[in-house]
Design an enzyme around this catalytic site. Structure first.
Site, PDB file in Angstrom:
ATOM      1  N   SER A 230      39.470  36.131  39.056  1.00  0.00           N
ATOM      2  CA  SER A 230      40.448  36.891  39.843  1.00  0.00           C
ATOM      3  C   SER A 230      41.103  35.970  40.859  1.00  0.00           C
ATOM      4  CB  SER A 230      39.742  38.043  40.572  1.00  0.00           C
ATOM      5  OG  SER A 230      40.599  38.647  41.524  1.00  0.00           O
TER       6      SER A 230
ATOM      7  N   TYR B  93      33.355  41.715  45.683  1.00  0.00           N
ATOM      8  CA  TYR B  93      34.154  41.369  44.509  1.00  0.00           C
ATOM      9  C   TYR B  93      34.637  39.928  44.611  1.00  0.00           C
ATOM     10  CZ  TYR B  93      37.602  41.713  40.762  1.00  0.00           C
ATOM     11  OH  TYR B  93      38.327  41.501  39.604  1.00  0.00           O
TER      12      TYR B  93
END
Length: 238
Positions: free
Chosen positions: A144, A157
């Site tokens: 990501s 995350y």
């Protein structure tokens, strides 16, 4: 799409929806035989039907990422049936809680790290021998943008994706003298349920769809991708 993955056996986690589902369909279209996993069997069955209608083949595996003991069993089953694994896409993950770091619920933080990072280590440990049996094994770890730089409120995350990339680079460095190639893929902003949860005010129609970026997975799983330890942006590959 050309049959660039013909005769290859590819495992994709989190394949019941979103990016994983689109990647599975693209890989099947490119000739791969698939092993698709997710917690939701109904979603996998729908995907399997679509793959079958297009002339492809898939094996369904109900898998919770937190069930670490399931991975050696899955690896044994793959080894017994195919004797090898040609491709592995570590896609399954969860967003967790978006909040200031000190305010994140401890159980949510730990589960986010477990699902997004620790479970992938268990998959690597179980699948590495099978990938090395392939004449051109390929692994793609889905990362990501928030793995890089400082992104406030992205909590576990961001931590998990930064750790995932570090783990992928270490694994790649250890595999330099083999036929196995390990790389990371950053999908970028994509029209998914996770993206909508993270950016509820965003117009999803301004984003590429999972189907738009799926060809990036096909190329990274093919013999044409000879990079090792790189992190690609999907937008640069499509």
């Amino acid at each position: 799409m050309s049959q660039i993955l013909s005769d290859k056996v590819v495992l994709i986690t989190g394949a019941s929806r979103g990016i994983g589902r689109a990647a599975a369909l693209a890989c099947a279209d490119a000739g791969a035989e698939l092993i698709i996993t997710a917690r939701t069997v109904a979603g996998l069955e729908e995907l399997d039907d679509e793959i079958s209608k297009a002339g492809g083949q898939a094996a369904i595996v109900e898998l919770d990422q937190s069930d670490h003991e399931a991975m050696p069993r899955l690896a044994q089953a793959i080894g017994s049936r195919w004797g090898r694994l040609d491709g592995f896409v570590a896609n399954a993950g969860q967003l967790g809680q978006m909040a200031p770091m000190p305010h994140i619920d401890s159980e949510v933080f730990e589960r986010t790290i477990d699902i997004n990072l620790v479970s992938v280590w268990h998959q690597i440990a179980a699948l590495d021998p099978l990938l090395r049996r392939s004449h051109a094994g390929r692994a793609v770890l889905v990362s990501s943008t928030v793995a890089h730089g400082a992104h406030a409120f992205w909590g576990g995350y961001a931590v998990s994706k930064a750790g995932l990339e570090a783990m992928g680079r270490v694994w790649a460095a250890e595999s330099e003298q083999t036929n196995l190639r390990i790389n990371m893929l950053n999908p970028g902003g994509t029209k998914t349920a996770m993206r909508a949860a993270a950016f509820p005010g965003e117009n999803p129609d301004t984003l590429p769809t999972p189907e738009d970026i799926a060809p990036a997975f096909v190329w990274m799983l093919s013999g044409e991708c000879t990079s090792q330890g790189e992190c690609y942006r999907a937008a640069d590959l499509i």
